[in-house]
Design an enzyme around this catalytic site. Structure first.
Site, PDB file in Angstrom:
ATOM      1  N   CYS A  26       0.868  -1.167   0.000  1.00 24.17           N
ATOM      2  CA  CYS A  26       0.000   0.000   0.000  1.00 24.17           C
ATOM      3  C   CYS A  26       0.914   1.228   0.000  1.00 24.17           C
ATOM      4  CB  CYS A  26      -0.959  -0.005   1.187  1.00 24.17           C
ATOM      5  SG  CYS A  26      -0.164  -0.071   2.800  1.00 24.17           S
ATOM      6  N   THR A  27       0.352   2.398   0.027  1.00 18.78           N
ATOM      7  CA  THR A  27       1.130   3.633  -0.115  1.00 18.78           C
ATOM      8  C   THR A  27       2.237   3.740   0.936  1.00 18.78           C
ATOM      9  OG1 THR A  27      -0.728   4.773  -1.101  1.00 18.78           O
ATOM     10  CG2 THR A  27       0.986   6.152  -0.157  1.00 18.78           C
TER      11      THR A  27
END
Length: 160
Positions: free
Chosen positions: A45-46
């Site tokens: 994820c980010t």
């Protein structure tokens, strides 16, 4: 995954949950358990925070061999700033940059309205069906806002 994603090595498979919200993850796991069981699973994820929660949930559901990208895509791109490693496209950010990528990274996503290459969620344009933010290029942002914004559909709603 719309503006950027990993291009896996040969033999690896990408499973994109295609979720609008993380609350949809438990249902996706239930529907896709057989694709994950007995496999090595890499979550990314980010920044790494959502992956922590997702991997804990998967473990509680009996799924083993779960790995996470330490520090998320953000840290990965800091390490592979030239060329992006296995990452293609941009990475969504939750700040005024909107997205970032490796030096010289290509734009792999497109404006929801006109289809031209575009990789920044910055217009606060929403899908008229589900309300999730969509990509809208500067040219389309300048068009009559009411006519453009009443026809926008996110990729998930375009498929359904």
């Amino acid at each position: 995954t719309i503006i950027g994603r990993f291009a896996p090595a040969a033999g690896a498979q990408v499973l994109d949950p295609g979720m609008r919200r993380s609350t949809e993850f438990p249902r996706w796991i239930a529907q896709n358990r057989e694709k994950l069981t007995g496999k090595k699973v890499l979550l990314y994820c980010t920044g790494g925070v959502r992956c922590e929660r997702a991997s804990a949930f998967m473990g509680s559901q009996g799924i083993k061999n779960i790995f996470q990208l330490e520090g998320g895509v953000h840290r990965y791109l800091e390490h592979f700033n030239e060329g992006g490693g296995h990452w293609i496209g941009k990475n969504y950010t939750f700040d005024k940059r909107f997205s970032h990528g490796a030096v010289g990274s290509e734009v792999i996503s497109r404006c929801t309205h006109c289809g031209n290459p575009w990789g920044r969620y910055q217009a606060q344009a929403k899908c008229t069906a589900c309300g999730i933010e969509v990509l809208l290029c500067r040219s389309c942002q300048r068009l009559a806002k009411s006519s453009v914004k009443t026809t926008l559909r996110c990729p998930l709603c375009q498929c359904s």
